[in-house]
Design an enzyme around this catalytic site. Structure first.
Site, PDB file in Angstrom:
ATOM      1  N   SER A 155      44.331  90.141  -3.716  1.00 26.36           N
ATOM      2  CA  SER A 155      45.433  89.835  -2.793  1.00 26.36           C
ATOM      3  C   SER A 155      46.710  89.391  -3.500  1.00 26.36           C
ATOM      4  O   SER A 155      47.172  88.252  -3.348  1.00 26.36           O
ATOM      5  CB  SER A 155      44.971  88.793  -1.794  1.00 26.36           C
ATOM      6  OG  SER A 155      43.802  89.268  -1.188  1.00 26.36           O
ATOM      7  N   ARG A 170      53.528  91.285  -9.946  1.00 26.69           N
ATOM      8  CA  ARG A 170      53.688  89.928 -10.483  1.00 26.69           C
ATOM      9  C   ARG A 170      52.708  89.037  -9.753  1.00 26.69           C
ATOM     10  O   ARG A 170      52.295  89.332  -8.635  1.00 26.69           O
ATOM     11  CB  ARG A 170      55.131  89.425 -10.311  1.00 26.69           C
ATOM     12  CG  ARG A 170      55.478  88.865  -8.961  1.00 26.69           C
ATOM     13  CD  ARG A 170      56.922  88.923  -8.671  1.00 26.69           C
ATOM     14  NE  ARG A 170      57.254  90.210  -8.090  1.00 26.69           N
ATOM     15  CZ  ARG A 170      57.023  90.517  -6.820  1.00 26.69           C
ATOM     16  NH1 ARG A 170      56.457  89.652  -6.007  1.00 26.69           N
ATOM     17  NH2 ARG A 170      57.340  91.707  -6.347  1.00 26.69           N
ATOM     18  N   ASP A 208      44.336  91.862   0.959  1.00 28.66           N
ATOM     19  CA  ASP A 208      43.679  91.173   2.085  1.00 28.66           C
ATOM     20  C   ASP A 208      44.274  91.574   3.439  1.00 28.66           C
ATOM     21  O   ASP A 208      43.562  91.644   4.444  1.00 28.66           O
ATOM     22  CB  ASP A 208      43.680  89.641   1.907  1.00 28.66           C
ATOM     23  CG  ASP A 208      45.042  89.046   1.578  1.00 28.66           C
ATOM     24  OD1 ASP A 208      46.023  89.811   1.433  1.00 28.66           O
ATOM     25  OD2 ASP A 208      45.134  87.807   1.445  1.00 28.66           O
TER      26      ASP A 208
HETATM   27  C1  GLC Z   1      50.683  86.735  -1.353  1.00 28.82           C
HETATM   28  C2  GLC Z   1      50.230  87.992  -2.073  1.00 28.82           C
HETATM   29  C3  GLC Z   1      49.808  89.057  -1.084  1.00 28.82           C
HETATM   30  C4  GLC Z   1      48.782  88.498  -0.120  1.00 28.82           C
HETATM   31  C5  GLC Z   1      49.291  87.218   0.535  1.00 28.82           C
HETATM   32  C6  GLC Z   1      48.251  86.577   1.432  1.00 28.82           C
HETATM   33  O1  GLC Z   1      51.825  87.018  -0.625  1.00 28.82           O
HETATM   34  O2  GLC Z   1      51.272  88.475  -2.892  1.00 28.82           O
HETATM   35  O3  GLC Z   1      49.266  90.176  -1.748  1.00 28.82           O
HETATM   36  O4  GLC Z   1      48.503  89.444   0.869  1.00 28.82           O
HETATM   37  O5  GLC Z   1      49.666  86.289  -0.466  1.00 28.82           O
HETATM   38  O6  GLC Z   1      47.089  86.259   0.732  1.00 28.82           O
END
Ligand code: GLC
Length: 499
Positions: A155, A170, A208
């Site tokens: 995620s 990143r 996610d």
């Molecule tokens: C951050 C991550 C993203 C994820 C979100 C919720 O924004 O960059 O990929 O979906 O957190 O977990």
């Protein structure tokens, strides 16, 4: 039995002296986001979502995920799902059953050691592979497994040329591991699996939010958006390939669906429209990635307690009001010592005299606020929690506006959505204000755009996405699958065949 708590408190500022009231008014000016501003933010948001889909791009990544279908409920097979969340690492084995929308699941959770988040890439992948190994040894000791397809919920923002690969753009959410950004995360992960001779084939790298959307759509066909309001904040939705200019060179059928992981935590990194306070500016400056995730830093669980701490510290140092005067504020000075759960607990204090808040502050910070200071503390928690919910609604409203969806269901997950008091109702109210719904709407249930608790996205969702990948490979739809030949030759291909 303990006496039942009263359901809510009225609260009164009658005894709050002028200097503190002035500060409360100042904080209200800083943190309240009126309807007009929410609309302005949403309109700008729509433009930024569109920009992210173009070749030039914008600050919202709008990542193509190669998840190209909703489930029909008849997917089958046994899958592993790995969820590398912020706090825990979870391994699941999911069997999608013949009966429509049914599945079995077994799972184990492993703590994600805090040191790992700022350690080395090797330590990270070895730890993740060790957990998978433990899981397999525990549940399948001595069995001949063949190859198991894995949906890996990773995620963080990743650009995906293929569904089973991803280059980490990143780190977000406070992670800071050297040597991973800008690189494909799959080869080192697979190398760690190979070293342990694990019978696992990564079939889909999943965000996610995409997992949440797909898992929720498995049981509810009205689901069009998957959202996370947790440590971070983000959403995914289904776009049609014809509306993704940055995919034009692939010549895909324009009517094919493509899940987009928006990564909209990065919204307004250029600071055009969000009403940032001096506290938001400090959060950003002191974070491992300044200038990134502007939207996320104002609303996500990782930051809510820290915003609160920064305000209290500022008010202590402010000669005009000096809260906690003469007290030892050393604990309050510790960055990230308060989490969103702390704020939730303050907002949940049902007592007029805020006795639970007093206990919380005494316990955690070794401070003894006066009654008026407690009133300020409570109001501050409400302001921060309400701003988070209202700004969160802008992201959802922007997707709906971009897609011209007047009605839909949104599957939501994450600690803030599930646990923060009043978050859902505050969000629903904000959606009503942004989308101009008639009186009576804005209460959640039955609203035109309804944000509902999602199904398990990083478990069942990731398994479903692996299943959908096998299914379309078998059907000859191989766009975005790195080595479809190998997949079709593998024993896993049987899961993609409809019997
Ligand atoms: C951050 C991550 C993203 C994820 C979100 C919720 O924004 O960059 O990929 O979906 O957190 O977990």
């Amino acid at each position: 039995m303990a006496p039942r708590k009263p359901p809510s408190r009225k609260g009164s500022m009658a005894d709050v002296p002028k200097d503190l009231l002035d500060q409360i008014n100042r904080l209200e000016d800083l943190f309240i986001v009126p309807a007009e501003k929410l609309k302005e933010i949403t309109n700008h948001f729509v433009k930024e979502l569109e920009k992210g889909l173009t070749v030039e791009g914008g600050s919202i990544p709008m990542n193509v995920t190669w998840c190209m279908a909703f489930p029909d409920g008849y997917e089958t097979g046994t899958y592993l799902a790995l969820d590398m969340g912020g706090t825990n690492l979870r391994v699941c084995e999911i069997t999608l059953l013949e009966e429509k929308g049914e599945f079995d699941i077994i799972q184990s959770k492993y703590r994600m050691p805090e040191e790992l988040k700022t350690g080395t890439a090797d330590e990270l992948w070895n730890y993740v592979a060790d957990c998978l190994q433990q899981f397999i040894e525990y549940h399948h000791e001595g069995e001949e497994l063949g190859q198991m397809p894995l949906g890996f919920t990773f995620s963080y923002p990743a650009t995906q040329e293929y569904i089973d690969h991803g280059i980490l753009q990143r780190w977000t959410k406070g992670f800071d591991i050297d040597g991973v950004e800008g690189k494909d995360v799959v080869p080192p992960f697979e190398a760690a699996l190979a070293e342990r001779k694990l019978p696992i084939k990564l079939t889909a790298l999943v965000n996610d939010t995409t997992g949440t959307m797909i898992a929720s759509a498995y049981t509810d066909t009205e689901m069009k958006i998957g959202c996370i309001f947790g440590t971070g904040c983000n959403a995914a939705y289904m776009e049609d390939c014809g509306s993704i200019p940055k995919l034009a060179h692939m010549n895909l059928d324009p009517s094919l669906p493509m899940a987009i992981n928006c990564e909209y935590g990065a919204f307004d990194n250029e600071h055009v429209v969000l009403p940032r306070t001096p506290y938001d500016i400090i959060i950003d400056k002191e974070s491992p990635r300044p200038g990134q995730q502007a939207f996320e830093k104002m609303i996500a669980g990782l930051y809510l307690g820290e915003i609160f701490r920064l305000v209290l510290l500022d008010l202590h140092q402010n000669p005009d009001c000096k809260i906690f005067e003469g007290q030892d504020v050393s604990k309050l000075k510790k960055a990230y010592s308060l989490d969103a759960g702390f704020l939730s607990a303050i907002e949940e204090d049902p007592f007029e005299n805020l006795s639970e808040t007093l206990d919380l502050i005494t316990h955690k910070l070794s401070l003894t606020p006066s009654k008026p200071e407690l009133e300020l503390i409570r109001r501050l928690a409400e302001l921060i929690g309400t701003r988070a919910a209202r700004l969160s609604a802008c992201g959802v409203a922007a997707i709906c506006k971009k897609k011209n969806w007047a009605t839909c269901h949104v599957g939501a997950d994450g600690s803030v959505f599930n646990k923060y008091p009043h978050f859902k109702i505050r969000g629903a109210q904000a959606l009503k204000e942004i989308l101009d719904w008639p009186a009576g709407k804005g209460k959640g249930r039955g609203d035109p755009v309804e944000i509902l608790p999602a199904e398990d996205g990083s478990g069942v969702g990731a398994a479903l996405i692996a299943a959908l990948t096998l299914k379309r490979a078998v059907a000859g739809q191989t766009a975005g699958i790195k080595d479809p030949e190998a997949l079709l030759k593998s024993p896993m291909a049987k899961f993609g065949v409809k019997e």
